[in-house]
Design a protein around this motif. Structure first.
Motif, PDB file in Angstrom:
ATOM      1  N   ALA A   8     -41.669  21.890  -7.168  1.00 55.94           N
ATOM      2  CA  ALA A   8     -41.409  21.106  -8.386  1.00 55.94           C
ATOM      3  C   ALA A   8     -41.056  19.671  -8.023  1.00 55.94           C
ATOM      4  CB  ALA A   8     -40.286  21.748  -9.186  1.00 55.94           C
ATOM      5  N   ILE A   9     -40.226  19.487  -6.984  1.00 57.75           N
ATOM      6  CA  ILE A   9     -39.864  18.135  -6.542  1.00 57.75           C
ATOM      7  C   ILE A   9     -41.101  17.379  -6.072  1.00 57.75           C
ATOM      8  CG2 ILE A   9     -38.616  16.839  -4.768  1.00 57.75           C
ATOM      9  CD1 ILE A   9     -36.437  18.971  -4.914  1.00 57.75           C
ATOM     10  N   LEU A  10     -41.967  18.077  -5.324  1.00 58.98           N
ATOM     11  CA  LEU A  10     -43.190  17.445  -4.829  1.00 58.98           C
ATOM     12  C   LEU A  10     -44.098  17.021  -5.970  1.00 58.98           C
ATOM     13  CD1 LEU A  10     -45.035  16.637  -2.482  1.00 58.98           C
ATOM     14  CD2 LEU A  10     -45.923  18.980  -2.473  1.00 58.98           C
ATOM     15  N   ILE A  11     -44.247  17.896  -6.977  1.00 55.60           N
ATOM     16  CA  ILE A  11     -45.107  17.577  -8.118  1.00 55.60           C
ATOM     17  C   ILE A  11     -44.560  16.370  -8.882  1.00 55.60           C
ATOM     18  CG2 ILE A  11     -45.899  18.405 -10.363  1.00 55.60           C
ATOM     19  CD1 ILE A  11     -46.096  21.203  -9.121  1.00 55.60           C
ATOM     20  N   ARG A  44     -39.835   5.163 -14.422  1.00 55.28           N
ATOM     21  CA  ARG A  44     -38.876   6.276 -14.476  1.00 55.28           C
ATOM     22  C   ARG A  44     -38.081   6.440 -13.181  1.00 55.28           C
ATOM     23  NH1 ARG A  44     -43.752   8.082 -16.493  1.00 55.28           N
ATOM     24  NH2 ARG A  44     -43.801   8.604 -18.709  1.00 55.28           N
ATOM     25  N   ILE A  45     -38.226   5.522 -12.256  1.00 58.74           N
ATOM     26  CA  ILE A  45     -37.583   5.680 -10.953  1.00 58.74           C
ATOM     27  C   ILE A  45     -36.641   4.511 -10.695  1.00 58.74           C
ATOM     28  CG2 ILE A  45     -37.961   5.888  -8.462  1.00 58.74           C
ATOM     29  CD1 ILE A  45     -40.712   7.007  -9.055  1.00 58.74           C
ATOM     30  N   GLY A  46     -35.399   4.843 -10.378  1.00 60.18           N
ATOM     31  CA  GLY A  46     -34.423   3.828 -10.009  1.00 60.18           C
ATOM     32  C   GLY A  46     -34.362   3.675  -8.497  1.00 60.18           C
ATOM     33  N   ILE A  47     -33.756   2.591  -8.052  1.00 64.32           N
ATOM     34  CA  ILE A  47     -33.655   2.302  -6.624  1.00 64.32           C
ATOM     35  C   ILE A  47     -32.195   2.034  -6.273  1.00 64.32           C
ATOM     36  CG2 ILE A  47     -34.357   0.784  -4.736  1.00 64.32           C
ATOM     37  CD1 ILE A  47     -36.843   0.057  -6.359  1.00 64.32           C
ATOM     38  N   TYR A  48     -31.700   2.745  -5.269  1.00 67.28           N
ATOM     39  CA  TYR A  48     -30.381   2.466  -4.702  1.00 67.28           C
ATOM     40  C   TYR A  48     -30.583   1.683  -3.405  1.00 67.28           C
ATOM     41  CZ  TYR A  48     -27.144   5.107  -7.634  1.00 67.28           C
ATOM     42  OH  TYR A  48     -26.355   5.527  -8.672  1.00 67.28           O
ATOM     43  N   TYR A  49     -30.065   0.468  -3.369  1.00 65.85           N
ATOM     44  CA  TYR A  49     -30.072  -0.303  -2.129  1.00 65.85           C
ATOM     45  C   TYR A  49     -28.773  -0.005  -1.379  1.00 65.85           C
ATOM     46  CZ  TYR A  49     -34.022  -2.977  -3.974  1.00 65.85           C
ATOM     47  OH  TYR A  49     -35.251  -3.358  -4.474  1.00 65.85           O
ATOM     48  N   ASP A  50     -28.888   0.786  -0.316  1.00 63.91           N
ATOM     49  CA  ASP A  50     -27.708   1.159   0.465  1.00 63.91           C
ATOM     50  C   ASP A  50     -27.299   0.058   1.438  1.00 63.91           C
ATOM     51  OD1 ASP A  50     -27.419   3.649  -0.733  1.00 63.91           O
ATOM     52  OD2 ASP A  50     -28.859   4.581   0.615  1.00 63.91           O
ATOM     53  N   ARG A  51     -28.283  -0.677   1.945  1.00 62.49           N
ATOM     54  CA  ARG A  51     -28.000  -1.774   2.884  1.00 62.49           C
ATOM     55  C   ARG A  51     -29.138  -2.771   2.843  1.00 62.49           C
ATOM     56  NH1 ARG A  51     -29.705  -3.151   7.835  1.00 62.49           N
ATOM     57  NH2 ARG A  51     -30.832  -1.183   8.152  1.00 62.49           N
ATOM     58  N   LEU A  52     -28.793  -4.056   2.751  1.00 61.16           N
ATOM     59  CA  LEU A  52     -29.788  -5.117   2.794  1.00 61.16           C
ATOM     60  C   LEU A  52     -29.211  -6.268   3.615  1.00 61.16           C
ATOM     61  CD1 LEU A  52     -31.092  -5.286  -0.906  1.00 61.16           C
ATOM     62  CD2 LEU A  52     -32.319  -4.359   1.071  1.00 61.16           C
ATOM     63  N   LYS A 105     -31.977  -0.338   3.896  1.00 71.70           N
ATOM     64  CA  LYS A 105     -32.218   1.056   3.539  1.00 71.70           C
ATOM     65  C   LYS A 105     -32.138   1.197   2.024  1.00 71.70           C
ATOM     66  CE  LYS A 105     -32.101   2.758   7.845  1.00 71.70           C
ATOM     67  NZ  LYS A 105     -33.221   3.503   8.461  1.00 71.70           N
ATOM     68  N   LEU A 106     -33.028   2.046   1.478  1.00 67.92           N
ATOM     69  CA  LEU A 106     -32.980   2.325   0.045  1.00 67.92           C
ATOM     70  C   LEU A 106     -33.225   3.800  -0.209  1.00 67.92           C
ATOM     71  CD1 LEU A 106     -36.085   2.859  -1.102  1.00 67.92           C
ATOM     72  CD2 LEU A 106     -36.239   0.385  -1.009  1.00 67.92           C
ATOM     73  N   ARG A 107     -32.867   4.236  -1.420  1.00 70.34           N
ATOM     74  CA  ARG A 107     -33.139   5.597  -1.873  1.00 70.34           C
ATOM     75  C   ARG A 107     -33.736   5.530  -3.276  1.00 70.34           C
ATOM     76  NH1 ARG A 107     -27.570   8.420  -1.743  1.00 70.34           N
ATOM     77  NH2 ARG A 107     -26.892   6.259  -2.100  1.00 70.34           N
ATOM     78  N   TRP A 108     -34.644   6.466  -3.566  1.00 74.43           N
ATOM     79  CA  TRP A 108     -35.236   6.564  -4.898  1.00 74.43           C
ATOM     80  C   TRP A 108     -34.413   7.537  -5.742  1.00 74.43           C
ATOM     81  CZ3 TRP A 108     -38.835   2.913  -5.033  1.00 74.43           C
ATOM     82  CH2 TRP A 108     -39.592   2.639  -3.891  1.00 74.43           C
ATOM     83  N   LYS A 109     -34.272   7.257  -7.032  1.00 68.74           N
ATOM     84  CA  LYS A 109     -33.529   8.130  -7.940  1.00 68.74           C
ATOM     85  C   LYS A 109     -34.406   8.496  -9.129  1.00 68.74           C
ATOM     86  CE  LYS A 109     -29.135   8.545 -10.443  1.00 68.74           C
ATOM     87  NZ  LYS A 109     -29.703   8.993 -11.727  1.00 68.74           N
ATOM     88  N   VAL A 110     -34.629   9.812  -9.297  1.00 68.15           N
ATOM     89  CA  VAL A 110     -35.407  10.330 -10.431  1.00 68.15           C
ATOM     90  C   VAL A 110     -34.507  11.292 -11.186  1.00 68.15           C
ATOM     91  CG1 VAL A 110     -37.501  11.502 -11.183  1.00 68.15           C
ATOM     92  CG2 VAL A 110     -37.514  10.141  -9.075  1.00 68.15           C
ATOM     93  N   TRP A 132     -31.955  13.633  -9.410  1.00 71.68           N
ATOM     94  CA  TRP A 132     -32.401  13.868  -8.027  1.00 71.68           C
ATOM     95  C   TRP A 132     -32.426  12.551  -7.254  1.00 71.68           C
ATOM     96  CZ3 TRP A 132     -36.909  12.108  -5.488  1.00 71.68           C
ATOM     97  CH2 TRP A 132     -37.118  12.668  -4.223  1.00 71.68           C
ATOM     98  N   MET A 133     -31.947  12.616  -6.009  1.00 74.71           N
ATOM     99  CA  MET A 133     -31.905  11.446  -5.145  1.00 74.71           C
ATOM    100  C   MET A 133     -32.661  11.740  -3.851  1.00 74.71           C
ATOM    101  SD  MET A 133     -30.334   8.367  -5.173  1.00 74.71           S
ATOM    102  CE  MET A 133     -28.758   8.603  -5.995  1.00 74.71           C
ATOM    103  N   SER A 134     -33.516  10.816  -3.448  1.00 76.23           N
ATOM    104  CA  SER A 134     -34.282  11.005  -2.218  1.00 76.23           C
ATOM    105  C   SER A 134     -33.412  10.685  -1.004  1.00 76.23           C
ATOM    106  CB  SER A 134     -35.511  10.094  -2.213  1.00 76.23           C
ATOM    107  OG  SER A 134     -35.130   8.750  -1.952  1.00 76.23           O
ATOM    108  N   GLY A 135     -33.972  10.938   0.168  1.00 78.32           N
ATOM    109  CA  GLY A 135     -33.328  10.497   1.395  1.00 78.32           C
ATOM    110  C   GLY A 135     -33.518   8.999   1.576  1.00 78.32           C
ATOM    111  N   GLU A 136     -32.961   8.459   2.644  1.00 79.24           N
ATOM    112  CA  GLU A 136     -33.041   7.029   2.890  1.00 79.24           C
ATOM    113  C   GLU A 136     -34.409   6.620   3.422  1.00 79.24           C
ATOM    114  OE1 GLU A 136     -28.628   5.197   3.742  1.00 79.24           O
ATOM    115  OE2 GLU A 136     -29.855   5.786   5.444  1.00 79.24           O
ATOM    116  N   TYR A 137     -34.870   5.469   2.966  1.00 69.87           N
ATOM    117  CA  TYR A 137     -36.113   4.877   3.443  1.00 69.87           C
ATOM    118  C   TYR A 137     -35.815   3.480   3.996  1.00 69.87           C
ATOM    119  CZ  TYR A 137     -38.930   8.515   1.213  1.00 69.87           C
ATOM    120  OH  TYR A 137     -39.483   9.722   0.866  1.00 69.87           O
ATOM    121  N   HIS A 138     -36.520   3.120   5.057  1.00 64.73           N
ATOM    122  CA  HIS A 138     -36.348   1.802   5.661  1.00 64.73           C
ATOM    123  C   HIS A 138     -37.234   0.796   4.923  1.00 64.73           C
ATOM    124  CE1 HIS A 138     -36.828  -0.947   9.424  1.00 64.73           C
ATOM    125  NE2 HIS A 138     -35.844  -1.362   8.649  1.00 64.73           N
TER     126      HIS A 138
END
Length: 204
Positions: A35-38, A85-93, A160-165, A168-174
């Motif tokens: 379901a998460i993948l879809i 529909r997707i938010g972005i968390y900026y953990d570090r910039l 680093k950022l994370r996607w928020k749907v 649900w929160m994704s892992g960190e992306y560079h």
């Protein structure tokens, strides 16, 4: 039926029950992941858009005799989340400036935070570099650029950022951002002037 046979039969039933519970749990885990993948494939998050809106060279002191550069600049960075529909968390910039591939200022941290759907963030940090050693050929190139009246620097963002749907929160992306900053020399003011806003390349 003997007592030994009954014990063996009961043990077999327990094994079947444990196996059923195990496969049920695995089945639900697979369903959740599917379901998460879809959802992820349907929403397809787009990279945030970055642009360099303005930049000022407050100080740019160098000497070919010492090969040291001291600089102070202010930049104005614009970021837009294009997703519906997707938010972005900026953990570090962290932002810094390079000249012909060499970093000439220290990294300055930008504020962390959440960027909602179609939200915009604007940062205007000061960037400093004090007595930064430059390779001799870079010092020669910098003098040539100053004499020609043109200077090209690059403003970088690394973080680093994370996607928020929903919840649900994704892992960190560079995330890496690179913005060209083109300056021309203003003879009347004896200083470099920022040419025009530029769009940035964004890699995630």
């Amino acid at each position: 039926m003997s007592e030994k046979s009954c014990g063996h039969h009961g043990h077999h039933k327990h094994r079947k029950l444990y196996r059923r519970i195990f496969f049920t749990i695995i089945f639900f885990i697979i369903l959740i992941l599917l379901a998460i993948l879809i959802i992820w494939l349907v929403l397809r998050p787009s990279r945030p858009h970055f642009s360099l809106q303005d930049s000022s060279i407050i100080q740019l002191n160098f000497s070919s005799n010492t090969n040291y550069l001291t600089s102070t600049l202010q930049v104005t960075l614009y970021s837009h989340n294009p997703n519906d529909r997707i938010g972005i968390y900026y953990d570090r910039l962290d932002t810094f400036i390079t000249y012909k591939g060499q970093q000439i200022t220290l990294a300055t941290a930008l504020p962390n935070g959440y960027q909602g759907h179609h939200d915009v963030s604007i940062w205007s940090p000061y960037l400093y570099g004090t007595d930064v050693p430059l390779a001799p050929f870079l010092m020669v190139a910098l003098e040539q650029d100053e004499n020609a009246g043109f200077l090209l620097l690059y403003v970088h963002v690394d973080g680093k950022l994370r996607w928020k749907v929903g919840s649900w929160m994704s892992g960190e992306y560079h995330i890496t951002v690179s913005c060209p900053a083109f300056f021309t020399f203003d003879g009347l003011k004896s200083s470099f002037r920022f040419h025009q806003p530029t769009s940035c390349t964004v890699d995630i």
